[in-house]
Design a protein around this motif. Structure first.
Motif, PDB file in Angstrom:
ATOM      1  N   LEU A  17       2.642  -6.368 -18.493  1.00  0.00           N
ATOM      2  CA  LEU A  17       4.056  -6.698 -18.542  1.00  0.00           C
ATOM      3  C   LEU A  17       4.906  -5.445 -18.422  1.00  0.00           C
ATOM      4  O   LEU A  17       5.873  -5.394 -17.657  1.00  0.00           O
ATOM      5  N   LYS A  18       4.519  -4.416 -19.166  1.00  0.00           N
ATOM      6  CA  LYS A  18       5.250  -3.146 -19.114  1.00  0.00           C
ATOM      7  C   LYS A  18       5.227  -2.556 -17.714  1.00  0.00           C
ATOM      8  O   LYS A  18       6.233  -2.094 -17.195  1.00  0.00           O
ATOM      9  N   SER A  19       4.057  -2.592 -17.086  1.00  0.00           N
ATOM     10  CA  SER A  19       3.908  -2.057 -15.732  1.00  0.00           C
ATOM     11  C   SER A  19       4.830  -2.774 -14.763  1.00  0.00           C
ATOM     12  O   SER A  19       5.470  -2.157 -13.911  1.00  0.00           O
ATOM     13  N   ARG A  20       4.903  -4.104 -14.912  1.00  0.00           N
ATOM     14  CA  ARG A  20       5.729  -4.890 -14.009  1.00  0.00           C
ATOM     15  C   ARG A  20       7.212  -4.562 -14.197  1.00  0.00           C
ATOM     16  O   ARG A  20       7.958  -4.455 -13.234  1.00  0.00           O
ATOM     17  N   ILE A  21       7.610  -4.420 -15.420  1.00  0.00           N
ATOM     18  CA  ILE A  21       9.013  -4.094 -15.716  1.00  0.00           C
ATOM     19  C   ILE A  21       9.359  -2.711 -15.171  1.00  0.00           C
ATOM     20  O   ILE A  21      10.395  -2.519 -14.541  1.00  0.00           O
ATOM     21  N   ALA A  23       7.968  -1.169 -12.709  1.00  0.00           N
ATOM     22  CA  ALA A  23       7.910  -1.166 -11.246  1.00  0.00           C
ATOM     23  C   ALA A  23       9.193  -1.690 -10.614  1.00  0.00           C
ATOM     24  O   ALA A  23       9.482  -1.400  -9.454  1.00  0.00           O
ATOM     25  N   GLN A  24       9.969  -2.448 -11.380  1.00  0.00           N
ATOM     26  CA  GLN A  24      11.213  -3.018 -10.835  1.00  0.00           C
ATOM     27  C   GLN A  24      12.226  -1.938 -10.465  1.00  0.00           C
ATOM     28  O   GLN A  24      13.092  -2.163  -9.635  1.00  0.00           O
ATOM     29  N   THR A  25      12.104  -0.779 -11.079  1.00  0.00           N
ATOM     30  CA  THR A  25      13.041   0.296 -10.774  1.00  0.00           C
ATOM     31  C   THR A  25      12.502   1.228  -9.691  1.00  0.00           C
ATOM     32  O   THR A  25      13.165   2.171  -9.297  1.00  0.00           O
ATOM     33  N   LEU A  26      11.294   0.954  -9.214  1.00  0.00           N
ATOM     34  CA  LEU A  26      10.660   1.838  -8.240  1.00  0.00           C
ATOM     35  C   LEU A  26      10.720   1.241  -6.845  1.00  0.00           C
ATOM     36  O   LEU A  26      10.961   0.049  -6.664  1.00  0.00           O
ATOM     37  N   THR A  27      10.468   2.083  -5.873  1.00  0.00           N
ATOM     38  CA  THR A  27      10.420   1.636  -4.478  1.00  0.00           C
ATOM     39  C   THR A  27       8.970   1.381  -4.100  1.00  0.00           C
ATOM     40  O   THR A  27       8.090   2.179  -4.409  1.00  0.00           O
ATOM     41  N   GLU A  28       8.765   0.288  -3.406  1.00  0.00           N
ATOM     42  CA  GLU A  28       7.413   0.000  -2.929  1.00  0.00           C
ATOM     43  C   GLU A  28       7.193   0.680  -1.592  1.00  0.00           C
ATOM     44  O   GLU A  28       8.116   0.812  -0.792  1.00  0.00           O
ATOM     45  N   ARG A  29       5.982   1.091  -1.363  1.00  0.00           N
ATOM     46  CA  ARG A  29       5.678   1.575  -0.027  1.00  0.00           C
ATOM     47  C   ARG A  29       4.260   1.174   0.353  1.00  0.00           C
ATOM     48  O   ARG A  29       3.391   1.002  -0.497  1.00  0.00           O
ATOM     49  N   ASP A  30       4.079   0.998   1.627  1.00  0.00           N
ATOM     50  CA  ASP A  30       2.783   0.560   2.125  1.00  0.00           C
ATOM     51  C   ASP A  30       1.949   1.746   2.546  1.00  0.00           C
ATOM     52  O   ASP A  30       2.445   2.681   3.160  1.00  0.00           O
ATOM     53  N   ILE A  31       0.699   1.698   2.215  1.00  0.00           N
ATOM     54  CA  ILE A  31      -0.248   2.681   2.717  1.00  0.00           C
ATOM     55  C   ILE A  31      -0.968   2.019   3.886  1.00  0.00           C
ATOM     56  O   ILE A  31      -1.586   0.979   3.729  1.00  0.00           O
ATOM     57  N   LEU A  32      -0.826   2.631   5.049  1.00  0.00           N
ATOM     58  CA  LEU A  32      -1.431   2.052   6.244  1.00  0.00           C
ATOM     59  C   LEU A  32      -2.708   2.782   6.599  1.00  0.00           C
ATOM     60  O   LEU A  32      -2.850   3.977   6.344  1.00  0.00           O
ATOM     61  N   CYS A  33      -3.613   2.056   7.205  1.00  0.00           N
ATOM     62  CA  CYS A  33      -4.861   2.645   7.661  1.00  0.00           C
ATOM     63  C   CYS A  33      -4.555   3.706   8.717  1.00  0.00           C
ATOM     64  O   CYS A  33      -3.873   3.425   9.700  1.00  0.00           O
ATOM     65  N   PRO A  34      -5.048   4.939   8.521  1.00  0.00           N
ATOM     66  CA  PRO A  34      -4.778   5.993   9.504  1.00  0.00           C
ATOM     67  C   PRO A  34      -5.474   5.738  10.839  1.00  0.00           C
ATOM     68  O   PRO A  34      -5.109   6.326  11.859  1.00  0.00           O
ATOM     69  N   VAL A  35      -6.441   4.856  10.826  1.00  0.00           N
ATOM     70  CA  VAL A  35      -7.199   4.571  12.045  1.00  0.00           C
ATOM     71  C   VAL A  35      -6.537   3.465  12.873  1.00  0.00           C
ATOM     72  O   VAL A  35      -6.278   3.622  14.059  1.00  0.00           O
ATOM     73  N   CYS A  36      -6.240   2.338  12.236  1.00  0.00           N
ATOM     74  CA  CYS A  36      -5.741   1.185  12.998  1.00  0.00           C
ATOM     75  C   CYS A  36      -4.353   0.724  12.579  1.00  0.00           C
ATOM     76  O   CYS A  36      -3.780  -0.158  13.206  1.00  0.00           O
ATOM     77  N   GLY A  37      -3.821   1.284  11.507  1.00  0.00           N
ATOM     78  CA  GLY A  37      -2.463   0.926  11.110  1.00  0.00           C
ATOM     79  C   GLY A  37      -2.354  -0.308  10.242  1.00  0.00           C
ATOM     80  O   GLY A  37      -1.259  -0.737   9.893  1.00  0.00           O
ATOM     81  N   TYR A  38      -3.462  -0.877   9.886  1.00  0.00           N
ATOM     82  CA  TYR A  38      -3.474  -2.054   9.021  1.00  0.00           C
ATOM     83  C   TYR A  38      -3.034  -1.666   7.609  1.00  0.00           C
ATOM     84  O   TYR A  38      -3.366  -0.595   7.121  1.00  0.00           O
ATOM     85  N   ARG A  39      -2.310  -2.554   6.943  1.00  0.00           N
ATOM     86  CA  ARG A  39      -1.840  -2.235   5.598  1.00  0.00           C
ATOM     87  C   ARG A  39      -2.995  -2.324   4.602  1.00  0.00           C
ATOM     88  O   ARG A  39      -3.588  -3.376   4.415  1.00  0.00           O
ATOM     89  N   ILE A  40      -3.309  -1.205   4.003  1.00  0.00           N
ATOM     90  CA  ILE A  40      -4.445  -1.148   3.098  1.00  0.00           C
ATOM     91  C   ILE A  40      -4.033  -1.434   1.667  1.00  0.00           C
ATOM     92  O   ILE A  40      -4.709  -2.133   0.928  1.00  0.00           O
ATOM     93  N   GLN A  41      -2.919  -0.848   1.301  1.00  0.00           N
ATOM     94  CA  GLN A  41      -2.554  -0.861  -0.117  1.00  0.00           C
ATOM     95  C   GLN A  41      -1.049  -0.765  -0.253  1.00  0.00           C
ATOM     96  O   GLN A  41      -0.377  -0.221   0.621  1.00  0.00           O
ATOM     97  N   ARG A  42      -0.522  -1.280  -1.314  1.00  0.00           N
ATOM     98  CA  ARG A  42       0.895  -1.104  -1.602  1.00  0.00           C
ATOM     99  C   ARG A  42       1.013  -0.331  -2.914  1.00  0.00           C
ATOM    100  O   ARG A  42       0.414  -0.714  -3.911  1.00  0.00           O
ATOM    101  N   VAL A  43       1.743   0.751  -2.846  1.00  0.00           N
ATOM    102  CA  VAL A  43       1.905   1.565  -4.039  1.00  0.00           C
ATOM    103  C   VAL A  43       3.397   1.725  -4.346  1.00  0.00           C
ATOM    104  O   VAL A  43       4.251   1.412  -3.517  1.00  0.00           O
TER     105      VAL A  43
END
Ligand code: ZN
Length: 78
Positions: A17-21, A23-43
């Motif tokens: 719950l704390k983590s979710r709260i 995260a609301q003040t943070l910006t999300e960004r996608d980590i894309l595969c350096p090989v094919c560009g597929y979205r691997i992870q969201r941080v």
């Protein structure tokens, strides 16, 4: 007796719950595969350090330093 689908201790639930709260003040960004560009992870914007990721699409495994792979999203899609 109470049946729980997911076994979580109250402490873990509290952390989630704390983590979710936070995260609301943070910006999300996608980590894309350096090989094919597929979205691997969201941080979130405060994520730092190294990440070991496996691409679901091309199956390549890479170690990414988050400092080198910054792709800030303009908006938070939620
Ligand atoms: Zn890939």
């Amino acid at each position: 007796m109470r049946v729980q689908a997911v076994r979580m201790t109250p402490e873990v639930q509290q952390r989630l719950l704390k983590s979710r709260i936070e995260a609301q003040t943070l910006t999300e960004r996608d980590i894309l595969c350096p090989v094919c560009g597929y979205r691997i992870q969201r941080v979130y914007s405060d994520a730092t350090g190294h990440l070991s990721v496996k691409c679901q699409k091309c199956k390549s495994i890479n170690i990414l330093n988050l400092a080198y792979f910054r792709r800030i999203r303009g908006k938070v899609s939620r």
